[in-house]
Design a protein around this motif. Structure first.
Motif, PDB file in Angstrom:
ATOM      1  N   ARG A 109       5.805   0.887  10.179  1.00  0.00           N
ATOM      2  CA  ARG A 109       4.934   2.032   9.922  1.00  0.00           C
ATOM      3  C   ARG A 109       5.333   3.224  10.798  1.00  0.00           C
ATOM      4  N   ARG A 112       6.946   3.984   1.667  1.00  0.00           N
ATOM      5  CA  ARG A 112       7.275   3.377   2.963  1.00  0.00           C
ATOM      6  C   ARG A 112       7.966   2.030   2.749  1.00  0.00           C
ATOM      7  N   ASP A 169       9.878  15.055  -9.341  1.00  0.00           N
ATOM      8  CA  ASP A 169       9.394  16.225 -10.069  1.00  0.00           C
ATOM      9  C   ASP A 169      10.156  17.470  -9.609  1.00  0.00           C
ATOM     10  N   PRO A 192      10.077  15.988   6.981  1.00  0.00           N
ATOM     11  CA  PRO A 192       8.864  15.746   6.201  1.00  0.00           C
ATOM     12  C   PRO A 192       9.119  15.520   4.706  1.00  0.00           C
ATOM     13  N   ALA A 193       8.430  14.543   4.171  1.00  0.00           N
ATOM     14  CA  ALA A 193       8.408  14.227   2.733  1.00  0.00           C
ATOM     15  C   ALA A 193       9.749  13.728   2.187  1.00  0.00           C
ATOM     16  N   ARG A 224      13.616  19.248  -4.068  1.00  0.00           N
ATOM     17  CA  ARG A 224      13.076  19.305  -5.417  1.00  0.00           C
ATOM     18  C   ARG A 224      12.648  20.696  -5.874  1.00  0.00           C
ATOM     19  N   LEU A 231       4.796  10.878  16.972  1.00  0.00           N
ATOM     20  CA  LEU A 231       4.474  12.309  17.044  1.00  0.00           C
ATOM     21  C   LEU A 231       5.363  13.051  18.030  1.00  0.00           C
ATOM     22  N   LEU A 258      10.863   8.687  -4.982  1.00  0.00           N
ATOM     23  CA  LEU A 258      10.513   9.164  -6.320  1.00  0.00           C
ATOM     24  C   LEU A 258      11.783   9.344  -7.146  1.00  0.00           C
ATOM     25  N   ARG A 294       2.050  13.798  -1.032  1.00  0.00           N
ATOM     26  CA  ARG A 294       2.863  12.602  -1.282  1.00  0.00           C
ATOM     27  C   ARG A 294       3.251  11.896   0.008  1.00  0.00           C
ATOM     28  N   THR A 295       2.972  12.515   1.156  1.00  0.00           N
ATOM     29  CA  THR A 295       3.228  11.822   2.418  1.00  0.00           C
ATOM     30  C   THR A 295       2.006  11.013   2.857  1.00  0.00           C
ATOM     31  N   LYS A 297      -2.921  14.132   8.438  1.00  0.00           N
ATOM     32  CA  LYS A 297      -1.646  14.842   8.257  1.00  0.00           C
ATOM     33  C   LYS A 297      -1.900  16.345   8.255  1.00  0.00           C
ATOM     34  N   ALA A 301       9.336  10.074   0.707  1.00  0.00           N
ATOM     35  CA  ALA A 301       8.652  10.064  -0.593  1.00  0.00           C
ATOM     36  C   ALA A 301       9.574  10.610  -1.685  1.00  0.00           C
ATOM     37  N   ASN A 302      10.237  11.714  -1.413  1.00  0.00           N
ATOM     38  CA  ASN A 302      11.068  12.321  -2.455  1.00  0.00           C
ATOM     39  C   ASN A 302      12.290  11.461  -2.792  1.00  0.00           C
ATOM     40  N   GLU A 347       6.998  22.707   7.055  1.00  0.00           N
ATOM     41  CA  GLU A 347       7.053  21.439   6.340  1.00  0.00           C
ATOM     42  C   GLU A 347       6.214  20.375   7.059  1.00  0.00           C
ATOM     43  N   PRO A 348       5.587  19.458   6.337  1.00  0.00           N
ATOM     44  CA  PRO A 348       5.630  19.355   4.882  1.00  0.00           C
ATOM     45  C   PRO A 348       4.916  20.541   4.241  1.00  0.00           C
ATOM     46  N   GLU A 380       4.188  19.354  -1.028  1.00  0.00           N
ATOM     47  CA  GLU A 380       4.642  17.974  -0.824  1.00  0.00           C
ATOM     48  C   GLU A 380       3.795  17.164   0.145  1.00  0.00           C
ATOM     49  N   ARG A 399       0.811  -1.220   0.000  1.00  0.00           N
ATOM     50  CA  ARG A 399       0.000   0.000   0.000  1.00  0.00           C
ATOM     51  C   ARG A 399       0.844   1.270   0.000  1.00  0.00           C
ATOM     52  N   GLY A 400       1.761   1.336   0.950  1.00  0.00           N
ATOM     53  CA  GLY A 400       2.595   2.531   1.033  1.00  0.00           C
ATOM     54  C   GLY A 400       3.864   2.290   0.242  1.00  0.00           C
ATOM     55  N   GLU A 430       6.847   6.975   9.896  1.00  0.00           N
ATOM     56  CA  GLU A 430       6.126   8.138  10.430  1.00  0.00           C
ATOM     57  C   GLU A 430       7.094   9.035  11.234  1.00  0.00           C
ATOM     58  N   ASP A 461       9.478  10.773   8.885  1.00  0.00           N
ATOM     59  CA  ASP A 461       8.755  11.777   8.127  1.00  0.00           C
ATOM     60  C   ASP A 461       8.347  12.968   8.996  1.00  0.00           C
ATOM     61  N   GLU A 510      -0.769   8.019   2.093  1.00  0.00           N
ATOM     62  CA  GLU A 510      -0.859   6.784   1.303  1.00  0.00           C
ATOM     63  C   GLU A 510      -2.244   6.541   0.721  1.00  0.00           C
TER      64      GLU A 510
END
Ligand code: SF4
Lengths: 376, 291
Positions: free
Chosen positions: A184, A80, A210, A195-196, A279, A149, A203, B53-54, B38, A199-200, B45-46, B50, A76-77, A188, A191, B56
């Protein structure tokens, strides 16, 4: 020794009912009313379910590895999953080698984070995160956290309590540990610190990052940031080199800058060697560029200042100390440092007039462009 | 799988700007109504660019933690989230009635239900009243009290004053407080003269702002005469010209804000089960009548 739990074996049988399993060196298929089972260590045909069970138990790492990746982590992720695979170099190492190394812990540096993947029970994975500076510290001496968190509070301020607007600035506080996260929660946590970035990174790895270069990014700006467009005057990109050198250097930000002036024009400044890419120019860079756009609208002029050679060097030393964030490291009585407070106060006492003008030379107030600004 | 993304302004200078956003996200996360919750920011940030994309999930409910419809909700957020084909007409709003529009985010392919801002939702009126209860410590506050809703004014955004008037009208219709006024920072009737606008001895003053910051912590307390210097603080209540002023600070810090976010998402089609009732109850800071 790794065992195969009943539920792990049962899921394998269920999966194989649907289609053959072919994963990380494990191959299991249903052939009419028997099973075929194969790993790099050997293959069996015509197995009964009991025979399959025995073969699975003998090749437990392959089976529990399949279970972890296909049933626990799943697909799914996508980012991740890719990140967790990276943490044990799953695309490079065989299952056997990974299980050996995971028993001791496999380490990954991610910005200032040090992530350690280990083997839990029956092929389950556990992940520890701590600050890289705490590499050799006994976990018992670190503040322990379990909720991803909590990374939010840890990331809010630097060690002197100053707010960190840029999460990837190399100013993360140390002294904490998340000792045993599942996959998971690990992602988290990462991230939340950065953050992100997961994912980046993924990608980019998949060739889909991108990147939005300087030109394109400032063209998009509106409102109070629209003015930054006027900074590009069609004559070179030196100003953007300066921005990147000022903000994006590894000493200021751990992202690896992938954006350039535009698609065809690379900046002359190194993008750094961070694990994760940047990016596009971030909001901190855009807000600073808005200020620079105004300041850079001014023309250079010739001023005359009287300075001794040592004073000229001292001015340079002060600029260096501020730019490198070293001011607080200069000891009070270290009068050998140009940026020492006493030395600087002496320079001010000697060279400033009562209006704060260096050498008594007026700036010419009429063109003082330092207006009030909003942070929006 | 459905996700909730709360988008807010954030700040490069002040960590308090995003802390209410995070708290409301935590409240909603704890209800389990969404697979993921989120936050994304213009200045932190995020980033808005972006945040998706964090996430799912393929279906995302985006709720802007902004006070009114305007530049941010109509231009900045849809552009930065890359909502394909966005046009403000999708909301078909009179400046107060934006509800939701369903679009695709071009970079992630997710279906995004882009909701109107929290500030114009009708349940925001309840948050203003709840804020009055919290600051006075009285769940039945109303009788003998005046209520001032404070906003920027029209200088920056015409819709911002509309939202203030809208909620002031709704509080007035409740017939709970003796007097209700909408006051502004940069136009008449001004918050500076708060005591001129009320006969009631007690006045609750609630700024319709998302987070505490320069305006709510420095400007407004000084303008109202609660203090000469915000750094020295002020009492709640403070007596000014014979009125007790109960200054509440930004309404956005009130726990019940999470309810408005949830309602926005629910009206856009999110399946939130009993989360709305749970949040309404959990975020109450004063004992309910009869306790
Ligand atoms: S633009 Fe520069 S400073 Fe901003 S995140 Fe990217 S690399 Fe870091």
């Amino acid at each position: 020794m790794t065992d195969v739990r009943a539920e792990q074996f049962e899921s394998l049988v269920r999966r194989v009912e649907e289609e053959p399993v072919d994963f990380d060196g494990l191959y299991v298929a249903r052939e009419d009313d028997s099973y075929a089972f194969e790993t790099p260590d050997g293959s069996h045909d015509g197995l009964s379910e009991a025979g399959l069970h025995e073969a699975a138990a003998d090749a437990a790492p392959y089976v529990t590895n399949w279970y972890y990746w296909e049933e626990v982590v799943g697909h799914r992720g996508r980012h991740r999953r890719a990140f967790l695979r990276k943490l044990e170099a799953a695309d490079e190492f065989s299952v056997g080698r990974r299980y050996d190394e995971l028993r001791d812990g496999m380490h990954t540096e991610w910005g200032q984070l040090r992530i350690t993947a280990t083997l839990g029970d029956d092929g389950d994975r556990r992940y520890e995160v701590r600050h890289e500076a705490d590499e050799a510290v006994d976990a018992a001496e670190l503040d322990e956290y379990t909720d991803p968190l909590n990374a939010r509070e840890l990331a809010t301020s630097d060690e002197r309590g100053r707010y960190r607007p840029l999460k990837t600035a190399p100013t993360l506080v140390d002294g904490w540990v998340f000792p045993a996260l599942d996959g998971r929660d690990l992602v988290e946590t990462v991230d939340t610190f950065y953050p992100a970035t997961v994912a980046n990174w993924n990608l980019e790895r998949e060739g889909e990052l991108d990147v939005s270069h300087w030109e394109e990014t400032i063209e998009r700006q509106t409102g109070i940031y629209g003015v930054v467009k006027t900074w590009n005057r069609g004559e070179g990109h030196e100003h953007v080199n300066w921005v990147a050198e000022a903000c994006c250097d590894d000493s200021q930000c751990l992202k690896r800058r992938e954006w350039q002036y535009d698609e065809n024009t690379e900046l002359d400044v190194d993008g750094g060697d961070g694990a994760f890419p940047c990016r596009e120019p971030c909001s901190v860079v855009i807000a600073a560029s808005r200020k620079w756009t105004r300041l850079e609208g001014e023309q250079s002029r010739t001023y005359e200042f009287d300075l001794t050679p040592s004073e000229k060097e001292q001015v340079e030393a002060i600029i260096d100390a501020v730019a490198d964030g070293r001011v607080d490291d200069i000891r009070e009585a270290d009068i050998y440092e140009g940026a020492n407070r006493y030395r600087t106060r002496f320079l001010r006492a000697k060279r400033f007039d009562e209006d704060g003008n260096l050498s008594g030379t007026p700036t010419d107030a009429a063109e003082d462009g330092d207006g009030g600004e909003d942070d929006e | 799988m459905q996700a909730l993304v709360i988008v807010a302004h954030g700040s490069h200078l002040n960590p308090d700007s995003s802390s209410p956003t995070q708290r409301h996200a935590d409240t909603i996360r704890a209800t389990g109504a969404f697979d993921e919750v989120k936050t994304g920011y213009w200045k932190e940030e995020p980033s808005l660019r972006e945040v998706l994309r964090t996430v799912e999930s393929d279906e995302v409910f985006v709720v802007p933690l902004f006070i009114s419809e305007g530049y941010f909700t109509e231009q900045v957020i849809p552009r930065e989230l890359r909502l394909d084909g966005w046009d403000v007409s999708e909301w078909d709003s009179d400046g107060l009635s934006a509800d939701t529009a369903t679009l695709t985010a071009t970079d992630t392919g997710q279906v995004v239900h882009y909701c109107g801002p929290v500030g114009t939702h009708e349940s925001m009126t309840d948050v203003l009243v709840r804020r009055a209860e919290t600051v006075t410590g009285d769940p039945d506050v109303g009788e003998g009290f005046g209520f001032a809703v404070v906003g920027h004014g029209t200088e920056r955004n015409e819709n911002s004053a509309k939202a203030i008037e809208y909620h002031a009208d709704r509080i007035r219709e409740m017939d709970r407080f003796d007097e209700v006024r909408a006051l502004y920072m940069d136009e008449e009737p001004e918050v500076d003269d708060v005591t001129d606008h009320f006969d009631s001895e007690d006045v609750v003053v609630v700024p319709l702002f998302i987070a505490d910051g320069f305006h709510t912590q420095e400007d407004i307390p000084e303008d109202m005469g609660l203090t000469d210097d915000y750094r020295t603080g002020y009492d709640v209540p403070t007596v000014v010209d014979g009125h007790r002023i109960w200054y509440a600070g930004a309404v956005g810090t009130e726990g019940l804000m999470a309810d408005v976010v949830l309602e926005r998402a629910a009206e856009a089609g999110a399946d939130v089960g009993a989360a709305v009732e749970r949040v309404r109850e959990q975020t109450r800071e004063t004992p309910t009548a009869g306790d």
